[in-house]
Design a protein around this motif. Structure first.
Motif, mmCIF file in Angstrom:
data_model
loop_
_atom_site.group_PDB
_atom_site.id
_atom_site.type_symbol
_atom_site.label_atom_id
_atom_site.label_comp_id
_atom_site.label_asym_id
_atom_site.label_seq_id
_atom_site.Cartn_x
_atom_site.Cartn_y
_atom_site.Cartn_z
ATOM 1 N N ASP A 62 -60.806 4.484 18.994
ATOM 2 C CA ASP A 62 -60.558 5.898 19.252
ATOM 3 C C ASP A 62 -59.692 6.126 20.495
ATOM 4 O OD1 ASP A 62 -63.765 7.248 18.108
ATOM 5 O OD2 ASP A 62 -61.941 6.681 17.032
ATOM 6 N N SER A 63 -59.866 5.315 21.510
ATOM 7 C CA SER A 63 -59.173 5.550 22.780
ATOM 8 C C SER A 63 -57.665 5.358 22.697
ATOM 9 C CB SER A 63 -59.750 4.645 23.871
ATOM 10 O OG SER A 63 -59.602 3.284 23.521
ATOM 11 N N VAL A 64 -57.163 4.722 21.641
ATOM 12 C CA VAL A 64 -55.717 4.490 21.536
ATOM 13 C C VAL A 64 -55.098 5.189 20.329
ATOM 14 C CG1 VAL A 64 -56.032 2.243 22.639
ATOM 15 C CG2 VAL A 64 -55.763 2.364 20.149
ATOM 16 N N LYS A 65 -55.911 5.839 19.518
ATOM 17 C CA LYS A 65 -55.384 6.535 18.334
ATOM 18 C C LYS A 65 -54.337 7.561 18.744
ATOM 19 C CE LYS A 65 -59.263 6.083 15.142
ATOM 20 N NZ LYS A 65 -60.380 6.790 14.451
ATOM 21 N N GLY A 66 -53.236 7.562 18.021
ATOM 22 C CA GLY A 66 -52.151 8.500 18.307
ATOM 23 C C GLY A 66 -51.204 8.020 19.383
ATOM 24 N N ARG A 67 -51.556 6.940 20.073
ATOM 25 C CA ARG A 67 -50.695 6.419 21.143
ATOM 26 C C ARG A 67 -50.169 5.011 20.831
ATOM 27 N NH1 ARG A 67 -52.693 5.393 25.998
ATOM 28 N NH2 ARG A 67 -54.841 4.966 25.294
ATOM 29 N N PHE A 68 -50.981 4.188 20.177
ATOM 30 C CA PHE A 68 -50.606 2.811 19.865
ATOM 31 C C PHE A 68 -50.314 2.688 18.373
ATOM 32 C CE2 PHE A 68 -53.129 0.438 23.441
ATOM 33 C CZ PHE A 68 -52.532 1.266 24.387
ATOM 34 N N MET A 83 -46.921 0.701 22.348
ATOM 35 C CA MET A 83 -47.871 1.422 23.189
ATOM 36 C C MET A 83 -47.143 2.575 23.873
ATOM 37 S SD MET A 83 -49.295 -2.100 24.894
ATOM 38 C CE MET A 83 -50.773 -1.427 25.645
ATOM 39 N N ASN A 84 -47.515 3.790 23.561
ATOM 40 C CA ASN A 84 -46.901 4.974 24.152
ATOM 41 C C ASN A 84 -47.934 5.747 24.969
ATOM 42 O OD1 ASN A 84 -44.467 4.393 22.794
ATOM 43 N ND2 ASN A 84 -45.123 5.571 21.007
ATOM 44 N N ASP A 85 -47.422 6.602 25.847
ATOM 45 C CA ASP A 85 -48.285 7.451 26.675
ATOM 46 C C ASP A 85 -49.391 6.607 27.330
ATOM 47 O OD1 ASP A 85 -50.523 10.298 26.148
ATOM 48 O OD2 ASP A 85 -49.305 9.720 27.884
ATOM 49 N N LEU A 86 -48.974 5.541 27.971
ATOM 50 C CA LEU A 86 -49.940 4.624 28.569
ATOM 51 C C LEU A 86 -50.714 5.280 29.699
ATOM 52 C CD1 LEU A 86 -47.780 1.429 28.377
ATOM 53 C CD2 LEU A 86 -50.118 1.618 27.514
ATOM 54 N N LYS A 87 -51.969 4.898 29.817
ATOM 55 C CA LYS A 87 -52.874 5.440 30.817
ATOM 56 C C LYS A 87 -53.393 4.310 31.702
ATOM 57 C CE LYS A 87 -54.449 8.805 27.371
ATOM 58 N NZ LYS A 87 -53.745 9.982 27.919
ATOM 59 N N PRO A 88 -53.838 4.614 32.911
ATOM 60 C CA PRO A 88 -54.365 3.553 33.788
ATOM 61 C C PRO A 88 -55.495 2.755 33.131
ATOM 62 C CG PRO A 88 -53.966 5.522 35.065
ATOM 63 C CD PRO A 88 -53.721 5.891 33.630
ATOM 64 N N GLU A 89 -56.292 3.405 32.301
ATOM 65 C CA GLU A 89 -57.396 2.693 31.646
ATOM 66 C C GLU A 89 -56.933 1.729 30.571
ATOM 67 O OE1 GLU A 89 -57.087 6.006 32.078
ATOM 68 O OE2 GLU A 89 -57.734 7.113 30.275
ATOM 69 N N ASP A 90 -55.632 1.730 30.248
ATOM 70 C CA ASP A 90 -55.089 0.740 29.311
ATOM 71 C C ASP A 90 -54.780 -0.580 30.018
ATOM 72 O OD1 ASP A 90 -53.202 3.412 27.847
ATOM 73 O OD2 ASP A 90 -55.050 2.499 27.057
ATOM 74 N N THR A 91 -54.888 -0.595 31.340
ATOM 75 C CA THR A 91 -54.603 -1.812 32.091
ATOM 76 C C THR A 91 -55.543 -2.931 31.684
ATOM 77 O OG1 THR A 91 -53.736 -0.615 34.009
ATOM 78 C CG2 THR A 91 -54.595 -2.827 34.404
ATOM 79 N N ALA A 92 -54.971 -4.061 31.285
ATOM 80 C CA ALA A 92 -55.757 -5.209 30.821
ATOM 81 C C ALA A 92 -54.796 -6.301 30.366
ATOM 82 C CB ALA A 92 -56.654 -4.819 29.644
ATOM 83 N N PRO A 93 -55.294 -7.526 30.252
ATOM 84 C CA PRO A 93 -54.527 -8.525 29.495
ATOM 85 C C PRO A 93 -54.734 -8.269 28.006
ATOM 86 C CG PRO A 93 -56.502 -9.525 30.415
ATOM 87 C CD PRO A 93 -56.476 -8.114 30.901
ATOM 88 N N TYR A 94 -53.676 -8.384 27.222
ATOM 89 C CA TYR A 94 -53.715 -8.145 25.782
ATOM 90 C C TYR A 94 -53.473 -9.456 25.040
ATOM 91 C CZ TYR A 94 -53.848 -3.101 26.411
ATOM 92 O OH TYR A 94 -54.232 -1.819 26.732
ATOM 93 N N TYR A 95 -54.239 -9.640 23.974
ATOM 94 C CA TYR A 95 -54.184 -10.856 23.163
ATOM 95 C C TYR A 95 -54.084 -10.482 21.689
ATOM 96 C CZ TYR A 95 -56.499 -12.736 27.362
ATOM 97 O OH TYR A 95 -56.835 -13.083 28.652
#
Length: 116
Positions: A62-68, A83-95
């Protein structure tokens, strides 16, 4: 079998990135694939944020729907995450890995940092 992720960077809130994952060591076109991100708490766990099956059906947390947006190029064995409209809470390593459970050995990941 190897997944190699790339495309991570440091961006400001509201910015965009496109992550890529090259899957080698097999034909992944019939396998559901996903993008995960690691959370430091509780424990160090990886959260599935987007997945795409072999028919192109996608699912998102839910937290990324409409943005990713997750897509795949089966001719090249590459999985993308726009990834669009990135937010600070998206900060992380991605795998990337098989979805939903990530049963293959994890790659090194790619770091996404969203900060002003």
């Amino acid at each position: 079998v190897q997944f190699v992720e790339s495309g991570g960077d440091t961006v400001q809130p509201g910015g965009s990135l496109r992550l890529s994952c090259v899957a080698s060591g097999g034909d992944w076109s019939f396998t559901a694939m996903g993008w995960f991100r690691a959370r430091p708490t509780p424990g160090y766990r990886r959260e599935l944020v987007a997945s795409i099956d072999n028919k192109g059906t996608t699912k998102y947390v839910d937290s990324v729907k409409g943005r990713f947006t997750i897509t795949r190029d089966n001719t090249k064995n590459i999985i993308y995450l726009q990834m669009n409209d990135l937010k600070p809470e998206d900060t992380a390593p991605y795998y990337c890995n098989t979805a939903p459970d990530g049963v293959v050995s994890w790659g090194q990941g790619t770091q996404v940092t969203v900060s002003s």
